[in-house]
Write a protein that holds these residues in place. Structure first.
Motif, mmCIF file in Angstrom:
data_model
loop_
_atom_site.group_PDB
_atom_site.id
_atom_site.type_symbol
_atom_site.label_atom_id
_atom_site.label_comp_id
_atom_site.label_asym_id
_atom_site.label_seq_id
_atom_site.Cartn_x
_atom_site.Cartn_y
_atom_site.Cartn_z
ATOM 1 N N GLY A 166 29.691 -45.345 -46.511
ATOM 2 C CA GLY A 166 29.013 -45.236 -47.790
ATOM 3 C C GLY A 166 27.497 -45.200 -47.719
ATOM 4 O O GLY A 166 26.837 -45.046 -48.740
ATOM 5 N N LEU A 167 26.928 -45.342 -46.549
ATOM 6 C CA LEU A 167 25.468 -45.339 -46.421
ATOM 7 C C LEU A 167 24.988 -43.919 -46.158
ATOM 8 O O LEU A 167 25.490 -43.233 -45.271
ATOM 9 N N GLU A 168 24.031 -43.473 -46.948
ATOM 10 C CA GLU A 168 23.449 -42.145 -46.741
ATOM 11 C C GLU A 168 21.981 -42.294 -46.383
ATOM 12 O O GLU A 168 21.234 -43.001 -47.064
ATOM 13 N N ILE A 169 21.572 -41.641 -45.324
ATOM 14 C CA ILE A 169 20.174 -41.678 -44.882
ATOM 15 C C ILE A 169 19.570 -40.320 -45.202
ATOM 16 O O ILE A 169 20.061 -39.290 -44.741
ATOM 17 N N PRO A 170 18.509 -40.283 -46.015
ATOM 18 C CA PRO A 170 17.910 -39.000 -46.362
ATOM 19 C C PRO A 170 17.235 -38.362 -45.153
ATOM 20 O O PRO A 170 16.794 -39.047 -44.228
ATOM 21 N N GLU A 171 17.184 -37.030 -45.163
ATOM 22 C CA GLU A 171 16.523 -36.293 -44.083
ATOM 23 C C GLU A 171 15.015 -36.522 -44.160
ATOM 24 O O GLU A 171 14.447 -36.660 -45.248
ATOM 25 N N GLY B 16 25.457 -39.498 -17.851
ATOM 26 C CA GLY B 16 25.390 -40.894 -18.276
ATOM 27 C C GLY B 16 25.577 -41.044 -19.772
ATOM 28 O O GLY B 16 25.573 -40.076 -20.527
ATOM 29 N N PRO B 17 25.740 -42.260 -20.213
ATOM 30 C CA PRO B 17 25.959 -42.484 -21.643
ATOM 31 C C PRO B 17 24.699 -42.171 -22.455
ATOM 32 O O PRO B 17 23.584 -42.420 -22.010
ATOM 33 N N LYS B 18 24.911 -41.604 -23.640
ATOM 34 C CA LYS B 18 23.789 -41.295 -24.517
ATOM 35 C C LYS B 18 23.260 -42.590 -25.121
ATOM 36 O O LYS B 18 24.031 -43.458 -25.516
ATOM 37 N N LYS B 19 21.952 -42.686 -25.175
ATOM 38 C CA LYS B 19 21.340 -43.881 -25.746
ATOM 39 C C LYS B 19 21.591 -43.891 -27.254
ATOM 40 O O LYS B 19 21.301 -42.935 -27.957
ATOM 41 N N ARG B 20 22.143 -44.973 -27.747
ATOM 42 C CA ARG B 20 22.484 -45.083 -29.163
ATOM 43 C C ARG B 20 21.280 -45.614 -29.920
ATOM 44 O O ARG B 20 20.687 -46.615 -29.547
ATOM 45 N N THR B 21 20.932 -44.939 -30.998
ATOM 46 C CA THR B 21 19.780 -45.340 -31.797
ATOM 47 C C THR B 21 20.238 -46.119 -33.025
ATOM 48 O O THR B 21 21.425 -46.151 -33.359
ATOM 49 N N LEU B 22 19.281 -46.720 -33.710
ATOM 50 C CA LEU B 22 19.572 -47.432 -34.943
ATOM 51 C C LEU B 22 20.117 -46.474 -35.997
ATOM 52 O O LEU B 22 21.043 -46.806 -36.741
#
Length: 80
Positions: A66-71, A51-57
């Motif tokens: 250009g958006l970087e999300i820190p670990e 099935g399709p993988k649930k997409r998260t925010l």
């Protein structure tokens, strides 16, 4: 034992296949269909990729240019 009743329409070729299996195995139609589901459903799930993988925010935000999300330093807690 809890039971569920499932009513499905079978095409003539599937009906013939089930009837041949009943004659060859000596099992009832219900037993043949139960065994077929037990063996076949996991194969279908694997073949279709589960099935399709649930997409998260976070997935959506990572796709923004250009958006970087820190670990994270510590893992997120699972919520119910």
């Amino acid at each position: 034992m809890k039971t569920d009743t499932l009513q499905i329409r079978l095409e003539p070729d599937l009906t013939a296949l089930v009837n041949r299996a009943v004659r060859r195995t000596g099992l009832t139609k219900s037993e043949v269909l139960r065994q077929g589901l037990r063996r076949g459903v996991p194969e279908i799930v694997c073949a279709l990729g589960g099935g399709p993988k649930k997409r998260t925010l976070v997935d959506a935000l990572l796709e923004l240019k250009g958006l970087e999300i820190p670990e994270r330093h510590c893992p997120m807690k699972g919520r119910l």
